[in-house]
Every structure is written in structure tokens, then in C-alpha cells.
Scaffold this motif. Sequence first.
Motif, PDB file in Angstrom:
ATOM      1  N   ALA A  86      34.388  29.947 -36.121  1.00 18.67           N
ATOM      2  CA  ALA A  86      35.020  28.838 -36.839  1.00 18.67           C
ATOM      3  C   ALA A  86      36.124  29.363 -37.747  1.00 18.67           C
ATOM      4  N   TYR A  87      36.822  28.435 -38.407  1.00 17.14           N
ATOM      5  CA  TYR A  87      38.017  28.753 -39.180  1.00 17.14           C
ATOM      6  C   TYR A  87      37.954  28.034 -40.527  1.00 17.14           C
ATOM      7  N   ASP A  88      38.280  28.744 -41.602  1.00 14.09           N
ATOM      8  CA  ASP A  88      38.289  28.131 -42.930  1.00 14.09           C
ATOM      9  C   ASP A  88      39.381  27.069 -43.048  1.00 14.09           C
ATOM     10  N   THR A 138      40.554  20.318 -48.786  1.00 13.08           N
ATOM     11  CA  THR A 138      40.038  19.090 -48.158  1.00 13.08           C
ATOM     12  C   THR A 138      41.121  18.330 -47.399  1.00 13.08           C
ATOM     13  N   GLU A 139      42.342  18.386 -47.902  1.00 17.72           N
ATOM     14  CA  GLU A 139      43.441  17.696 -47.205  1.00 17.72           C
ATOM     15  C   GLU A 139      43.689  18.335 -45.842  1.00 17.72           C
ATOM     16  N   HIS A 140      43.658  19.664 -45.806  1.00 17.92           N
ATOM     17  CA  HIS A 140      43.831  20.379 -44.530  1.00 17.92           C
ATOM     18  C   HIS A 140      42.737  19.989 -43.548  1.00 17.92           C
ATOM     19  N   ALA A 141      41.500  19.926 -44.018  1.00 24.13           N
ATOM     20  CA  ALA A 141      40.390  19.539 -43.147  1.00 24.13           C
ATOM     21  C   ALA A 141      40.605  18.147 -42.571  1.00 24.13           C
ATOM     22  N   GLN A 142      40.981  17.198 -43.440  1.00 31.24           N
ATOM     23  CA  GLN A 142      41.203  15.832 -42.978  1.00 31.24           C
ATOM     24  C   GLN A 142      42.362  15.755 -41.985  1.00 31.24           C
ATOM     25  N   GLY A 148      46.014  22.959 -35.524  1.00 33.69           N
ATOM     26  CA  GLY A 148      45.303  24.105 -36.081  1.00 33.69           C
ATOM     27  C   GLY A 148      43.972  24.295 -35.381  1.00 33.69           C
ATOM     28  N   TYR A 149      43.177  25.191 -35.923  1.00 27.07           N
ATOM     29  CA  TYR A 149      41.900  25.546 -35.304  1.00 27.07           C
ATOM     30  C   TYR A 149      40.743  25.150 -36.198  1.00 27.07           C
ATOM     31  N   LEU A 150      39.712  24.578 -35.555  1.00 24.16           N
ATOM     32  CA  LEU A 150      38.511  24.131 -36.245  1.00 24.16           C
ATOM     33  C   LEU A 150      37.301  24.979 -35.877  1.00 24.16           C
ATOM     34  N   TYR A 151      37.113  25.117 -34.555  1.00 23.80           N
ATOM     35  CA  TYR A 151      35.882  25.694 -34.019  1.00 23.80           C
ATOM     36  C   TYR A 151      36.209  26.227 -32.634  1.00 23.80           C
TER      37      TYR A 151
END
Length: 429
Positions: A33-35, A39-43, A52-55
Motif C-alpha cells: 500500500a501507499y501513504d 485526508t484531501e489526498h486520500a479523498q 496515484g496509487y492506493l493499494y
Amino acid sequence: MAELRFDTRKIKAGYSPADNNQAISPPIYQTAAYDFRDTEHAQNLFTYKEAGYLYTRVGNPTVNYFTERVKALDGAKNGLAVGSGMAAITYTLLNLASKGGTILASPYLYGGTIDAFDRLFPELGIKIKLTDAVLDPEKLEKELTDDVKAVYVESISNPNAYLLDIDSISDAAHKHGVPVVVDNTLATPYLYRPFEHGADIVVYSATKALTGHGNLIAGLILDNGDMSLYTKERYPQFYEPIVMLKGKAPADIFADNFFIFRATLVYLNLLGAALSPQDAYLGIIGIETLSERVAKQSANAAKIAAYLESLPAVEWVRHPSLKSYKFRELAEKHLTNGGGGVLSFGIKGTPEQEAAFLNNIKLFHYHVNLGDARSLIVDSPNTTHSELNEEEFVLADIPKNLIRISAGLEDADDLIADLEQAFSAAGLL
């Protein structure tokens, strides 16, 4: 800079050392996984506002470099790498026929594909019709009913090396709003580029000649970027909201890439046949020698085919290099870089003699892979195509005495000498 040629793209495409600490060879991103930055980046990632990369199950930089390189070689617009060739086939056809329907399929296919067509897809409400109409565009058009969701073919078929006229098949299918899916595993983009002949989707078992060393399992799905064929009436799944998209449909998010996007979001994400970063790295390294490998394999196969055709112990031989080849005109027009490394022949002897011939082979490896740097031999009706029933054997034109060779990179004369001693040991010379 002018557009790079094929042999430069196979070394350079899809990767930038500047983005990877100047590493010349693409790094293996060995992470689950990737940091998130915040929170804005995650959303943004979860709502597809930002790439980008999530998992790693659904995205990994090394896997992406592998995909981008093959896209560049094939002239594809979008692509997805998965854990095997069978996953590539399955995800593609599920994506096209998720609401049910019919897939018109060539009977000249890998045995595992036909097995899936016989057993898996009917359980999921998808009808598969094997039809030799792929050899006759006028006949094919009559079978392109409103229920048909795709035409599925192999460019060069396994094990018979049939070469289909993808241009004519695509013309017929497109008149009826149906995409053409081409398994280009045997040809690779070095010998044949299906998108240049009207194909809409290309799939690979990258396990085979594309990477060429028999050391990984991988698959690829590529498309031409033209989403206009997938109408809301025939393919409503691309226009229907998905829970993960917060009420939006795949076509709402990526208007020019919703086929691959949906395959990723639904099938790769939820069924999980992910390609590992290590295998993607091996694939990248394998592709760097694609032209050299396939050119020599084609030359070796042609020399072996000519030898076999001269033997009284051989009933028939099938390879695009031969004057007796059923699709010689198409081969001369389209396979200008060679006929590929796969050939088949019919041994003229008893089943016991056939077994003795195979059991006395020394240099060839007796197993079911294809496109390896090593030469391979197998009795397809008893192994790779043993799933076929009698009707399917006849339709696929696979006689019971068929032997398949995948020529490797050894000296062709040594390989011929090995075949000759095996024929002698079996009492066939």
C-alpha cells in the motif's frame, strides 16, 4: 523528437529514470500500500480527481511501467496488466457481457480458453458460440445479432497457426456495433499489431513470447481508446452508477477510458487477479529482447517446418512460412517479420510410436508453455486441448495425431537432429 521506432520503444517506452532517482532499470516497488499525504489526498484518490496509487492489487508503479511499455508497442491507448492470460480473457469478456449476451468466438483457440467458454461463462449467464464463420465475413455478419457483445479470435491460433483476417472480421463486426477482441499471444506486437487491422481490444498471455523466458505468469488487456462502439443500449453497464463511484457511472468518470476503468474497478479490484511487481519487472526485462527472440524463433520454426514437411513419417505441417500454408496470402501480406515460433505437424504412426517419439526427445522440453527461449514440444490433443469434446476437435481442425512445437533460441540444426533421432527411435525413419 520523431516518433520512436519499435526497437527503441521496447527499451525506453513507459519509464523515466528521472522519476525514479535516475535508476536505469525500473525499480521493483515491493509494497502492499501507499501513504496518503493528507485526508484531501486520500479523498481525491478515492474519487478519481487525482491519479496515484492506493493499494498494489489495483495499481503499482512497476506494473504500470510494464503496461505502458506494451501499450507503446501495440499502439494501444489504455491498458491493464493482470495476473494471468486467463484473467485477461475472463475480465475482458465479463466486462463486455456483464448483463448477459453472446460472444461469437473462433473455434481455433487455446484449449483452456475453450474450457472456460464451455464451463465458466455459461454459469455466469453468458453464451459462447464457437463458429467457423470467422473465416467468412459474409457468413459472420449473419450471426451478428443484437444479443452479440463481442467477436473473440486469436490472431495466430494455438496450436494450428491459423492466421485470421482481422481486417475483414472487424469490418463485419463494426457494421453491427460489435467490438472485436484479439488474443495476440502467439504473434506479439513484433509480428502483428491487431489495432492496425481494426481490433478494438487486445489480450495477451504475457507468460509466453511477449516476455519469453518461462519465468512468470501474466496477462494484459489493451484497448484502442475508441469508446463510441460501447453504446448505452448494448452495453448499459458502462453507464450505470456504481456504489464505489458515489452514484456516478464509469463513463461519467473517464469518457475515453471507461472500458479499462470498469475492468479495474469491478473485476481486478473485486476478483483480485493482480500481477505482482516482481513479475512485472521480469516482464519488462523480457520485452527488451522481444524482436531478437521472436525473429530467431520464427526462423528456427521455419527451418524445422521445412524439414518436417520433407519426411515420409509426417502427414502434414502447419506454419506460415510454408507454401502449403492454408493462409499463405494473408501471411505474405501481414507477417512480414516472420511466421512465429509455433508450428504443428501430424505424425504418421501408431499412438505407441507417437509416445516413443516424444519419450525419446532430448533437447526439446516436453511441457505446455509457449514462446520460451527453450524449444518445447507437446501432444496438444492429449494435453493443452484435452478439454475439447469430439465436435470441438473437428471444428477446431485438431487431428488426434497433432504435435505442437514452440521453437526456441537453440541452433536449428541441433533441434532437427534431435527430432530425427527421436523419429528413428520410434521406428518412423
